[in-house]
Design a protein around this motif. Sequence first.
Motif, PDB file in Angstrom:
ATOM      1  N   LEU A 323       0.815  -1.207   0.000  1.00 40.12           N
ATOM      2  CA  LEU A 323       0.000   0.000   0.000  1.00 40.12           C
ATOM      3  C   LEU A 323       0.852   1.262   0.000  1.00 40.12           C
ATOM      4  CD1 LEU A 323      -2.815   1.226   0.100  1.00 40.12           C
ATOM      5  CD2 LEU A 323      -2.736   1.045   2.602  1.00 40.12           C
ATOM      6  N   HIS A 324       1.950   1.247   0.728  1.00 40.98           N
ATOM      7  CA  HIS A 324       2.784   2.448   0.827  1.00 40.98           C
ATOM      8  C   HIS A 324       3.293   2.861  -0.557  1.00 40.98           C
ATOM      9  CE1 HIS A 324       5.339   5.266   3.082  1.00 40.98           C
ATOM     10  NE2 HIS A 324       6.246   5.034   2.138  1.00 40.98           N
ATOM     11  N   GLU A 325       3.726   1.906  -1.364  1.00 41.61           N
ATOM     12  CA  GLU A 325       4.228   2.216  -2.704  1.00 41.61           C
ATOM     13  C   GLU A 325       3.114   2.754  -3.602  1.00 41.61           C
ATOM     14  OE1 GLU A 325       6.026  -1.299  -4.186  1.00 41.61           O
ATOM     15  OE2 GLU A 325       7.647  -1.331  -2.684  1.00 41.61           O
ATOM     16  N   LEU A 326       1.901   2.168  -3.463  1.00 41.13           N
ATOM     17  CA  LEU A 326       0.792   2.634  -4.289  1.00 41.13           C
ATOM     18  C   LEU A 326       0.405   4.066  -3.931  1.00 41.13           C
ATOM     19  CD1 LEU A 326      -1.322   1.865  -6.438  1.00 41.13           C
ATOM     20  CD2 LEU A 326      -2.819   1.110  -4.575  1.00 41.13           C
ATOM     21  N   VAL A 327       0.404   4.394  -2.645  1.00 38.99           N
ATOM     22  CA  VAL A 327       0.070   5.748  -2.218  1.00 38.99           C
ATOM     23  C   VAL A 327       1.118   6.746  -2.717  1.00 38.99           C
ATOM     24  CG1 VAL A 327      -0.216   7.244  -0.204  1.00 38.99           C
ATOM     25  CG2 VAL A 327      -1.253   4.963  -0.225  1.00 38.99           C
ATOM     26  N   GLU A 328       2.380   6.351  -2.673  1.00 40.84           N
ATOM     27  CA  GLU A 328       3.429   7.225  -3.187  1.00 40.84           C
ATOM     28  C   GLU A 328       3.214   7.512  -4.677  1.00 40.84           C
ATOM     29  OE1 GLU A 328       5.980   8.877  -1.900  1.00 40.84           O
ATOM     30  OE2 GLU A 328       5.341   8.317   0.135  1.00 40.84           O
ATOM     31  N   GLU A 329       2.810   6.499  -5.409  1.00 38.91           N
ATOM     32  CA  GLU A 329       2.540   6.686  -6.834  1.00 38.91           C
ATOM     33  C   GLU A 329       1.382   7.646  -7.055  1.00 38.91           C
ATOM     34  OE1 GLU A 329       1.264   3.957 -10.721  1.00 38.91           O
ATOM     35  OE2 GLU A 329       2.090   3.003  -8.902  1.00 38.91           O
ATOM     36  N   VAL A 330       0.332   7.524  -6.254  1.00 44.31           N
ATOM     37  CA  VAL A 330      -0.818   8.430  -6.365  1.00 44.31           C
ATOM     38  C   VAL A 330      -0.395   9.861  -6.063  1.00 44.31           C
ATOM     39  CG1 VAL A 330      -3.057   9.037  -5.355  1.00 44.31           C
ATOM     40  CG2 VAL A 330      -2.527   6.656  -5.874  1.00 44.31           C
ATOM     41  N   PHE A 331       0.406  10.063  -5.020  1.00 43.70           N
ATOM     42  CA  PHE A 331       0.848  11.417  -4.659  1.00 43.70           C
ATOM     43  C   PHE A 331       1.733  12.019  -5.750  1.00 43.70           C
ATOM     44  CE2 PHE A 331       0.250  10.716   0.162  1.00 43.70           C
ATOM     45  CZ  PHE A 331      -1.033  11.241   0.085  1.00 43.70           C
ATOM     46  N   GLU A 332       2.556  11.198  -6.377  1.00 49.75           N
ATOM     47  CA  GLU A 332       3.397  11.716  -7.461  1.00 49.75           C
ATOM     48  C   GLU A 332       2.551  12.173  -8.650  1.00 49.75           C
ATOM     49  OE1 GLU A 332       6.125   8.663  -8.455  1.00 49.75           O
ATOM     50  OE2 GLU A 332       7.262   8.787  -6.566  1.00 49.75           O
ATOM     51  N   ASP A 333       1.462  11.403  -8.955  1.00 55.25           N
ATOM     52  CA  ASP A 333       0.634  11.738 -10.114  1.00 55.25           C
ATOM     53  C   ASP A 333      -0.327  12.882  -9.835  1.00 55.25           C
ATOM     54  OD1 ASP A 333       1.926   9.739 -11.445  1.00 55.25           O
ATOM     55  OD2 ASP A 333       0.340   8.239 -11.160  1.00 55.25           O
ATOM     56  N   THR A 334      -0.542  13.206  -8.567  1.00 50.41           N
ATOM     57  CA  THR A 334      -1.466  14.298  -8.223  1.00 50.41           C
ATOM     58  C   THR A 334      -0.715  15.475  -7.579  1.00 50.41           C
ATOM     59  OG1 THR A 334      -1.908  13.253  -6.084  1.00 50.41           O
ATOM     60  CG2 THR A 334      -3.421  12.756  -7.905  1.00 50.41           C
ATOM     61  N   ALA A 335       0.576  15.549  -7.827  1.00 52.62           N
ATOM     62  CA  ALA A 335       1.373  16.619  -7.204  1.00 52.62           C
ATOM     63  C   ALA A 335       0.859  17.982  -7.646  1.00 52.62           C
ATOM     64  CB  ALA A 335       2.846  16.458  -7.593  1.00 52.62           C
ATOM     65  N   ALA A 336       0.722  18.872  -6.705  1.00 54.63           N
ATOM     66  CA  ALA A 336       0.247  20.234  -7.002  1.00 54.63           C
ATOM     67  C   ALA A 336       1.030  21.220  -6.140  1.00 54.63           C
ATOM     68  CB  ALA A 336      -1.251  20.361  -6.738  1.00 54.63           C
ATOM     69  N   MET A 337       1.211  22.433  -6.629  1.00 52.20           N
ATOM     70  CA  MET A 337       1.981  23.446  -5.919  1.00 52.20           C
ATOM     71  C   MET A 337       1.304  23.830  -4.610  1.00 52.20           C
ATOM     72  SD  MET A 337       3.175  27.242  -7.240  1.00 52.20           S
ATOM     73  CE  MET A 337       3.947  26.501  -8.693  1.00 52.20           C
ATOM     74  N   GLY A 338       2.053  23.806  -3.545  1.00 50.66           N
ATOM     75  CA  GLY A 338       1.561  24.257  -2.260  1.00 50.66           C
ATOM     76  C   GLY A 338       0.799  23.225  -1.472  1.00 50.66           C
ATOM     77  N   VAL A 339       0.492  22.047  -2.011  1.00 45.35           N
ATOM     78  CA  VAL A 339      -0.244  21.009  -1.291  1.00 45.35           C
ATOM     79  C   VAL A 339       0.748  20.008  -0.713  1.00 45.35           C
ATOM     80  CG1 VAL A 339      -1.905  19.142  -1.484  1.00 45.35           C
ATOM     81  CG2 VAL A 339      -2.285  21.288  -2.688  1.00 45.35           C
ATOM     82  N   THR A 340       0.654  19.769   0.561  1.00 47.11           N
ATOM     83  CA  THR A 340       1.551  18.838   1.234  1.00 47.11           C
ATOM     84  C   THR A 340       0.925  17.448   1.240  1.00 47.11           C
ATOM     85  OG1 THR A 340       2.362  20.597   2.661  1.00 47.11           O
ATOM     86  CG2 THR A 340       2.770  18.324   3.365  1.00 47.11           C
ATOM     87  N   ALA A 341       1.647  16.469   0.741  1.00 51.51           N
ATOM     88  CA  ALA A 341       1.178  15.080   0.716  1.00 51.51           C
ATOM     89  C   ALA A 341       1.866  14.313   1.836  1.00 51.51           C
ATOM     90  CB  ALA A 341       1.484  14.440  -0.632  1.00 51.51           C
ATOM     91  N   GLN A 342       1.081  13.644   2.666  1.00 53.02           N
ATOM     92  CA  GLN A 342       1.637  12.928   3.810  1.00 53.02           C
ATOM     93  C   GLN A 342       1.193  11.470   3.759  1.00 53.02           C
ATOM     94  OE1 GLN A 342       0.986  14.939   7.496  1.00 53.02           O
ATOM     95  NE2 GLN A 342       1.726  13.232   8.763  1.00 53.02           N
ATOM     96  N   ASN A 343       2.137  10.577   3.522  1.00 50.27           N
ATOM     97  CA  ASN A 343       1.871   9.139   3.424  1.00 50.27           C
ATOM     98  C   ASN A 343       2.168   8.508   4.776  1.00 50.27           C
ATOM     99  OD1 ASN A 343       1.583   6.472   2.793  1.00 50.27           O
ATOM    100  ND2 ASN A 343       3.055   6.464   1.100  1.00 50.27           N
ATOM    101  N   ASN A 344       1.112   8.210   5.541  1.00 50.82           N
ATOM    102  CA  ASN A 344       1.273   7.638   6.882  1.00 50.82           C
ATOM    103  C   ASN A 344       1.060   6.120   6.902  1.00 50.82           C
ATOM    104  OD1 ASN A 344       1.678  10.222   7.948  1.00 50.82           O
ATOM    105  ND2 ASN A 344      -0.536  10.549   8.186  1.00 50.82           N
ATOM    106  N   THR A 345       1.068   5.498   5.748  1.00 47.20           N
ATOM    107  CA  THR A 345       0.860   4.046   5.694  1.00 47.20           C
ATOM    108  C   THR A 345       2.153   3.312   6.008  1.00 47.20           C
ATOM    109  OG1 THR A 345       1.336   3.976   3.330  1.00 47.20           O
ATOM    110  CG2 THR A 345      -0.946   4.305   3.977  1.00 47.20           C
ATOM    111  N   PRO A 346       2.085   2.151   6.700  1.00 51.81           N
ATOM    112  CA  PRO A 346       3.303   1.375   6.980  1.00 51.81           C
ATOM    113  C   PRO A 346       3.945   0.878   5.689  1.00 51.81           C
ATOM    114  CG  PRO A 346       1.464   0.653   8.364  1.00 51.81           C
ATOM    115  CD  PRO A 346       0.895   1.560   7.322  1.00 51.81           C
TER     116      PRO A 346
END
Length: 469
Positions: A323-346
């Motif tokens: 799950l952690h890798e999948l969430v990282e992929e989602v955050f990379e594809d939805t990156a936007a200026m000024g929005v902080t992405a926090q992946n708290n999954t193990p």
Amino acid sequence: MSAIAKRSLSTKLLLLTIVFVFVAEFVVLVPSIAKQRRDWFNLRFEEAYLASLALEGPREAAADETLVRRLFNTANILGVTINSDDMRMLILAPEINPHGAPDIVTVDLTSENWFDLIANAWGTMLSSGDHLIQATGAPQFAPSQTVDIIVSQGALRDDLLSYARNIFLLSLIISTLTASFVYWALNRIIVWPVKRLTANIMAFDADPENAQGILTPSGRSDEIGAAEESLAAMEKSVRGLLGERRRLAALGAGISKISHDLRNVLASAQLMSDRLAKSDDPSVRKLAPRLISALDRAIGLSRDTLTYGRMETRMLEKSPIVLHELVEEVFEDTAAMGVTAQNNTPEDLTLIADRTQLYRTLFNLVRNAIEAMTGAANDEDKDDLGKVSIDVDIDGRDILITIADTGPGLPDHAKEELFEPFKGSQKPGGSGLGVAISAEIARAHGGSLTLHKSDEEGAAFRLRLPQDD
């Protein structure tokens, strides 16, 4: 014949009725044989006692001994003894075979209970040979005296067999008539209506959109009438749903085609708008960003409509997912200026799901969160739009994925139709399909998507995914 009996409800009903009636007649026959044996002995006790009274009378009034013996022979009585006040009087001595003592079975009817009566009666009827029976009983008009008679077991058995045969023939007639009436009544009341329901269901299944195939209830007030009413209501509902589905399918096909063509047109317009942004005319350059934004919203609406229209029920291709890798992929594809992405999954958490569908779900929810925070931000807050976080909890065998943001939350009126397509969007030009598609994917996994929290501090969606054994 056996195949018919297995398939035909009427045949089963007829056979079961005959069997049950025969069982009832047999239950009646068992004690009847015992009663017939007791009556047979009692009749001979009375005859023996009355004959003894005739022989004890004055000589001039006494009956002829030859006549009495003939009467005894007619009643199959071989010997008679009268017991009274400790005195035994031999009335008729049996003729004993001089070549060997006969087998004699002793029976005392004064001490037999009903179980003994039934057992002895059926034992006699099923016996073989012609032994002698010495029976003791009390005559009806002299209860203080007892009478011993010797009779032939063969004669008693023949009488019981004749009685059983007559009872059997009578039972056969009664059972046949009863079975026929019961069969006719049950067939008329139950089987025929059930056949009518079955025929209607088969006809409706063959052509569910035919209005003539809808069952017309008979108006009965019993359970079958209730079943007819329910079936008719269900058929009307199914026919209406099928008609609506056909119309929506045609409408959806048309909309999909229009959206596809419209997206191509909008893509061409977007290319031309990029050129307008480079125009030397200040007025044109000022209007170009607004035009580009409008075209982007229109293209997004067409894209979401096509995505939702192509969604079909299919087998999920489940596999182990980090799950952690999948969430990282989602955050990379939805990156936007000024929005902080926090992946708290193990980093070591693995779950079982369809990777492509789960990615689409998380992507839609994260994108919606970013758009909500971007749309609510002021010009001075462009450098700090907010935060999107994804957390995980374990609930038994379910994995709970929470997607939270620090946006303005959802208004109360939007929560009612949040998961309805084309209704749940709160941003201008939005389709509301992102959350609807995510909810469909969650249900396909056997889970659910719910709005976990929504207030001034932000909104949080919770995705529940059950894990197979």
